[in-house]
Design a protein around this motif. Structure first.
Motif, PDB file in Angstrom:
ATOM      1  N   ASN A  25      46.209 -61.155 -24.053  1.00  0.00           N
ATOM      2  CA  ASN A  25      47.183 -60.941 -25.052  1.00  0.00           C
ATOM      3  C   ASN A  25      48.275 -60.013 -23.739  1.00  0.00           C
ATOM      4  N   ALA A  26      47.964 -59.874 -22.601  1.00  0.00           N
ATOM      5  CA  ALA A  26      48.922 -59.181 -21.720  1.00  0.00           C
ATOM      6  C   ALA A  26      50.006 -59.995 -21.225  1.00  0.00           C
ATOM      7  N   PRO A  27      51.213 -59.223 -21.184  1.00  0.00           N
ATOM      8  CA  PRO A  27      52.596 -60.161 -21.086  1.00  0.00           C
ATOM      9  C   PRO A  27      52.397 -60.681 -19.710  1.00  0.00           C
ATOM     10  N   PRO A  28      53.260 -61.631 -19.419  1.00  0.00           N
ATOM     11  CA  PRO A  28      53.383 -62.506 -17.969  1.00  0.00           C
ATOM     12  C   PRO A  28      53.808 -61.354 -17.201  1.00  0.00           C
ATOM     13  N   PRO A  29      53.479 -61.602 -16.039  1.00  0.00           N
ATOM     14  CA  PRO A  29      53.517 -60.739 -14.527  1.00  0.00           C
ATOM     15  C   PRO A  29      55.247 -60.790 -14.603  1.00  0.00           C
ATOM     16  N   SER A  30      55.842 -59.589 -14.160  1.00  0.00           N
ATOM     17  CA  SER A  30      57.180 -59.644 -13.981  1.00  0.00           C
ATOM     18  C   SER A  30      57.659 -60.255 -12.471  1.00  0.00           C
TER      19      SER A  30
END
Length: 73
Positions: A25-30
């Motif tokens: 559920n982590a956001p995609p890397p910046s």
């Protein structure tokens, strides 16, 4: 001979349902994080591009200083 309908899903159904659900559920890397990772991975290319940029900027600054001195003396 007739079997009553089962209340639990068949094994194929449960596998298909769990395979489509996201496990992270982590956001995609910046973009910055991806760029830094790419710079670490391709160290020689990054250093070469940095050297080209530094030499180009130094050349522009020296050229502007020369033109300023030449036309204002």
């Amino acid at each position: 001979m007739n079997q009553p309908p089962s209340t639990t899903p068949a094994p194929e159904e449960s596998v298909a349902e769990t395979a489509t659900q996201p496990t992270n559920n982590a956001p995609p890397p910046s973009y910055v994080k991806l760029a830094m990772r790419n710079m670490v991975r391709k160290r020689a290319t990054s250093l070469f591009h940095f050297a080209l940029t530094a030499a180009g900027l130094l050349g522009v600054l020296v050229g502007l200083a020369f033109l300023d001195r030449y036309f204002n003396s």
